[in-house]
Design a protein around this motif. Structure first.
Motif, mmCIF file in Angstrom:
data_model
loop_
_atom_site.group_PDB
_atom_site.id
_atom_site.type_symbol
_atom_site.label_atom_id
_atom_site.label_comp_id
_atom_site.label_asym_id
_atom_site.label_seq_id
_atom_site.Cartn_x
_atom_site.Cartn_y
_atom_site.Cartn_z
ATOM 1 N N VAL A 167 -36.021 -44.234 -19.831
ATOM 2 C CA VAL A 167 -37.134 -44.525 -20.743
ATOM 3 C C VAL A 167 -38.130 -45.499 -20.123
ATOM 4 C CG1 VAL A 167 -37.753 -45.495 -22.992
ATOM 5 C CG2 VAL A 167 -35.717 -44.058 -22.778
ATOM 6 N N SER A 170 -43.801 -45.863 -33.224
ATOM 7 C CA SER A 170 -43.291 -45.929 -34.591
ATOM 8 C C SER A 170 -43.185 -47.346 -35.120
ATOM 9 C CB SER A 170 -41.920 -45.237 -34.681
ATOM 10 O OG SER A 170 -40.987 -45.862 -33.830
ATOM 11 N N GLU A 228 -34.778 -37.962 -22.998
ATOM 12 C CA GLU A 228 -34.396 -36.557 -22.893
ATOM 13 C C GLU A 228 -35.447 -35.791 -22.082
ATOM 14 O OE1 GLU A 228 -31.555 -35.383 -23.938
ATOM 15 O OE2 GLU A 228 -30.963 -37.311 -24.818
ATOM 16 N N ARG A 279 -29.965 -44.607 -19.601
ATOM 17 C CA ARG A 279 -31.002 -44.422 -20.619
ATOM 18 C C ARG A 279 -32.124 -45.428 -20.426
ATOM 19 N NH1 ARG A 279 -31.712 -42.002 -25.462
ATOM 20 N NH2 ARG A 279 -33.229 -43.005 -26.850
ATOM 21 N N ASP A 287 -37.837 -33.427 -23.940
ATOM 22 C CA ASP A 287 -38.836 -34.112 -24.761
ATOM 23 C C ASP A 287 -39.938 -34.713 -23.894
ATOM 24 O OD1 ASP A 287 -37.252 -33.409 -26.856
ATOM 25 O OD2 ASP A 287 -36.957 -35.440 -27.634
ATOM 26 N N ARG A 312 -42.964 -35.972 -32.075
ATOM 27 C CA ARG A 312 -41.654 -36.600 -32.003
ATOM 28 C C ARG A 312 -41.012 -36.308 -30.649
ATOM 29 N NH1 ARG A 312 -36.860 -35.895 -31.230
ATOM 30 N NH2 ARG A 312 -35.297 -37.392 -31.964
ATOM 31 N N ALA A 313 -40.547 -37.355 -29.971
ATOM 32 C CA ALA A 313 -39.917 -37.164 -28.667
ATOM 33 C C ALA A 313 -39.018 -38.348 -28.349
ATOM 34 C CB ALA A 313 -40.976 -37.014 -27.575
ATOM 35 N N ASP A 314 -37.891 -38.054 -27.774
ATOM 36 C CA ASP A 314 -36.980 -39.055 -27.228
ATOM 37 C C ASP A 314 -37.197 -39.052 -25.718
ATOM 38 O OD1 ASP A 314 -34.895 -40.541 -26.190
ATOM 39 O OD2 ASP A 314 -33.372 -39.681 -27.505
ATOM 40 N N ALA A 367 -42.833 -40.969 -30.665
ATOM 41 C CA ALA A 367 -41.631 -41.785 -30.807
ATOM 42 C C ALA A 367 -40.501 -40.888 -31.280
ATOM 43 C CB ALA A 367 -41.844 -42.939 -31.785
ATOM 44 N N ARG A 368 -39.306 -41.465 -31.418
ATOM 45 C CA ARG A 368 -38.151 -40.691 -31.885
ATOM 46 C C ARG A 368 -38.136 -40.534 -33.397
ATOM 47 N NH1 ARG A 368 -33.000 -43.684 -29.878
ATOM 48 N NH2 ARG A 368 -34.314 -45.494 -30.315
ATOM 49 N N ASP A 369 -38.651 -41.543 -34.128
ATOM 50 C CA ASP A 369 -38.536 -41.571 -35.582
ATOM 51 C C ASP A 369 -39.718 -40.855 -36.229
ATOM 52 O OD1 ASP A 369 -38.414 -42.296 -38.304
ATOM 53 O OD2 ASP A 369 -37.382 -44.170 -37.831
ATOM 54 N N THR A 396 -47.038 -44.007 -26.684
ATOM 55 C CA THR A 396 -45.598 -43.800 -26.813
ATOM 56 C C THR A 396 -44.961 -45.025 -27.468
ATOM 57 O OG1 THR A 396 -44.991 -44.723 -24.642
ATOM 58 C CG2 THR A 396 -45.623 -42.390 -24.726
#
Length: 262
Positions: free
Chosen positions: A110, A12, A64, A106, A67, A59-61, A34-36, A9
């Motif tokens: 995370v 990126s 959230e 947040r 995700d 792709r995952a945030d 990753a998000r990007d 995780t």
């Protein structure tokens, strides 16, 4: 025998990207998260071209819930994944009283909740197989409240305890759990947190940090602290902690809390 697939995780950039690179060069297929997505795609293409391994992009945030659930499902269902590197993390500048509640939520989501959920998703399958590894990236900040990064440090203290608890539970079942505690490392987390990069002190290079962490991984260390040159200090810290455990079973308060003030 084929080598286990590795899910990383926060892959990126920074520590996660270097972990992906190093495991690819060891011959492991990868799932990078990753998000990007554009950065992940570029990293996947480069690693496949340079090493020949298969690299899946997810792709995952991890702030959230939906995700996180998708990554959990991949960890539960993909029997080829034998190593989880829980690296994704965020940080925010400023004192606790000045930080926005949404940012703090947040940060916890995370840095702590997602780490727990992903480890929980993969642990039963690894334990049933009697092999595998979970690597959780913490921070020395989790040991140093004096640094003032209160909630960030609290999440990293959680990661350390979680890792040690998992090692106690899963180690006898053949699953290796490692906590890695970096100090200041030259990654994008500083600029993303809003820090003035011109005022930052010298930092450890990302490549050096990951290579040291992987040396600890190969030695099967429970806790790896790359910037700590005197390892005996950690050993002494652990011995003092363990020495207190028998006292925690006392059924009466310690005399210092019951003696009449003089």
């Amino acid at each position: 025998m084929s080598k286990p697939r590795v899910l990383v995780t926060g892959a990126s950039s920074g520590i996660g990207a270097v972990y992906a690179d190093r495991f690819a060069r060891r011959g492991h297929d990868l799932v990078i998260v990753a998000r990007d997505a554009s950065r992940l795609d570029a990293l996947a293409a480069r690693l496949t071209a340079e090493t020949g391994v298969a690299v899946d992009v997810l792709r995952a945030d991890l702030a959230e819930d939906a995700d996180v659930a998708r990554v959990e499902a991949r960890l539960r269902d993909d029997a080829a994944i034998g190593i989880l590197v829980n690296n994704a993390g965020v940080s925010y500048a400023g004192a606790f009283a000045d930080q926005a509640p949404a940012d703090l939520a947040r940060l916890v989501a995370v840095n702590a909740t997602a780490v727990m959920r992903l480890a929980h998703a993969v642990a039963p399958r690894l334990a049933a197989a009697g092999e595998g590894a979970i690597v959780n990236i913490g921070s020395v900040v989790g040991l140093v409240p004096e640094f003032g990064q209160t909630v960030y440090g609290a999440t990293k203290a959680f990661v350390l305890f979680l890792s040690q608890g998992l090692a106690h539970e899963l180690g006898p079942k053949g699953v290796y759990v490692q906590a890695v505690l970096p100090a200041a490392t030259a990654t994008e987390i500083w600029s993303r947190a809003g820090a003035n990069t011109d005022q930052l002190p010298p930092m450890m290079a990302v490549d050096a940090l990951v290579d040291a962490a992987l040396a600890g991984f190969d030695r099967r260390e429970g806790v790896t602290i790359p910037p700590l040159h005197d390892g005996a200090l950690w050993d002494a810290y652990q011995l003092d902690r363990v020495a207190m455990i028998p006292s925690f079973g006392a059924s009466v308060p310690a005399p210092r809390y019951t003696e009449t003030a003089r």
